[in-house]
Design an enzyme around this catalytic site. Sequence first.
Site, PDB file in Angstrom:
ATOM      1  N   HIS A  97       0.813  -1.229   0.000  1.00 39.04           N
ATOM      2  CA  HIS A  97       0.000   0.000   0.000  1.00 39.04           C
ATOM      3  C   HIS A  97       0.843   1.275   0.000  1.00 39.04           C
ATOM      4  O   HIS A  97       1.958   1.289   0.487  1.00 39.04           O
ATOM      5  CB  HIS A  97      -0.876   0.077   1.271  1.00 39.04           C
ATOM      6  N   HIS A  99       0.980   4.523   2.033  1.00 39.82           N
ATOM      7  CA  HIS A  99       0.502   4.982   3.345  1.00 39.82           C
ATOM      8  C   HIS A  99       0.574   6.511   3.407  1.00 39.82           C
ATOM      9  O   HIS A  99       1.232   7.153   2.583  1.00 39.82           O
ATOM     10  CB  HIS A  99       1.313   4.319   4.456  1.00 39.82           C
ATOM     11  N   HIS A 123     -11.480   0.559   2.830  1.00 42.00           N
ATOM     12  CA  HIS A 123     -10.392  -0.206   2.223  1.00 42.00           C
ATOM     13  C   HIS A 123     -10.970  -1.156   1.172  1.00 42.00           C
ATOM     14  O   HIS A 123     -12.065  -1.667   1.331  1.00 42.00           O
ATOM     15  CB  HIS A 123      -9.662  -0.991   3.313  1.00 42.00           C
ATOM     16  N   HIS A 132      -9.151   2.768  -1.066  1.00 38.43           N
ATOM     17  CA  HIS A 132      -8.262   3.884  -0.757  1.00 38.43           C
ATOM     18  C   HIS A 132      -7.392   4.140  -1.986  1.00 38.43           C
ATOM     19  O   HIS A 132      -7.058   3.188  -2.708  1.00 38.43           O
ATOM     20  CB  HIS A 132      -7.339   3.520   0.414  1.00 38.43           C
ATOM     21  N   ASP A 135      -4.529   1.736  -1.970  1.00 36.21           N
ATOM     22  CA  ASP A 135      -4.718   0.280  -2.025  1.00 36.21           C
ATOM     23  C   ASP A 135      -4.141  -0.307  -3.305  1.00 36.21           C
ATOM     24  O   ASP A 135      -4.763  -0.247  -4.363  1.00 36.21           O
ATOM     25  CB  ASP A 135      -6.209  -0.068  -1.911  1.00 36.21           C
ATOM     26  N   HIS A 172       3.755  -5.576   3.582  1.00 30.43           N
ATOM     27  CA  HIS A 172       3.354  -6.265   4.810  1.00 30.43           C
ATOM     28  C   HIS A 172       3.784  -7.729   4.847  1.00 30.43           C
ATOM     29  O   HIS A 172       4.087  -8.336   3.810  1.00 30.43           O
ATOM     30  CB  HIS A 172       1.828  -6.190   4.966  1.00 30.43           C
ATOM     31  N   ARG A 189       4.662  -4.802   9.272  1.00 28.38           N
ATOM     32  CA  ARG A 189       5.267  -4.094   8.138  1.00 28.38           C
ATOM     33  C   ARG A 189       6.705  -4.600   7.965  1.00 28.38           C
ATOM     34  O   ARG A 189       7.497  -4.504   8.896  1.00 28.38           O
ATOM     35  CB  ARG A 189       5.226  -2.581   8.416  1.00 28.38           C
TER      36      ARG A 189
HETATM   37 ZN    ZN Z   1      -6.595   0.520   2.192  1.00 25.20          ZN
HETATM   38 CU    CU Z   2      -0.117  -1.102   4.243  1.00 30.24          CU
END
Ligand code: ZN
Ligand code: CU
Length: 201
Positions: A97, A99, A123, A132, A135, A172, A189
């Site tokens: 993602h 962030h 999400h 998002h 995403d 992740h 993470r």
């Molecule tokens: Zn998301």
């Molecule tokens: Cu993430």
Amino acid sequence: MNLKRVVNSGFLGLVVFLLFQACTSGPKSDTGHEHDMVMHDKVMKAPMDHGVEKAICVLQSTEGNSVSGSITFTKTDSGMLVKGEVSGLTPGKHGFHIHEFGDLTAPDGTSAGGHFNPGGHDHGAPHGEMRHVGDLGNLEANADGIATYEVTYLGMMMEGPESILGRGIIVHADEDDLVSQPTGAAGARVAMGVIGVAKSE
Ligand code: ZN
Ligand code: CU
């Protein structure tokens, strides 16, 4: 037409009519004003369209991991091409993602905040209706722990309030299930980076 209505509704109507006259000067109508503003807005935004053409995020490991790689973002005629290779992963899928923050001060990557979500949506999946901006779905690592990614996104920006420049990227430990709120239940993470301006070719 306006005048007829004013006469019919009496004194109150006359007051409204006079106020209306006071607010508009000369023969210019309200519609004319709006049009002027739209034109002005376009003129002001135009120079920004020739801004940054390419960005890059170099990934570094969070504490206790040995993940590395880089992701490029390139403006194309069909949208924003997001492309890259990441290594040092466990085989399988890893949530991936943009962030909110390009802040890598926390050794575990938590300083990057949550998913970049300027629209305030839920999400979701990379090309889902509700998602998002950040995403990007999953990276899928092969048996050697190497993942390649190449997806083009519509509506991903490098300017304005939804610009991805300066935001963070997180890889992740676990798979993003694309439905759990607000993060896809992708776990810890393992790698982090900041999206910066790159030299365009
Ligand atoms: Zn998301
Ligand atoms: Cu993430």
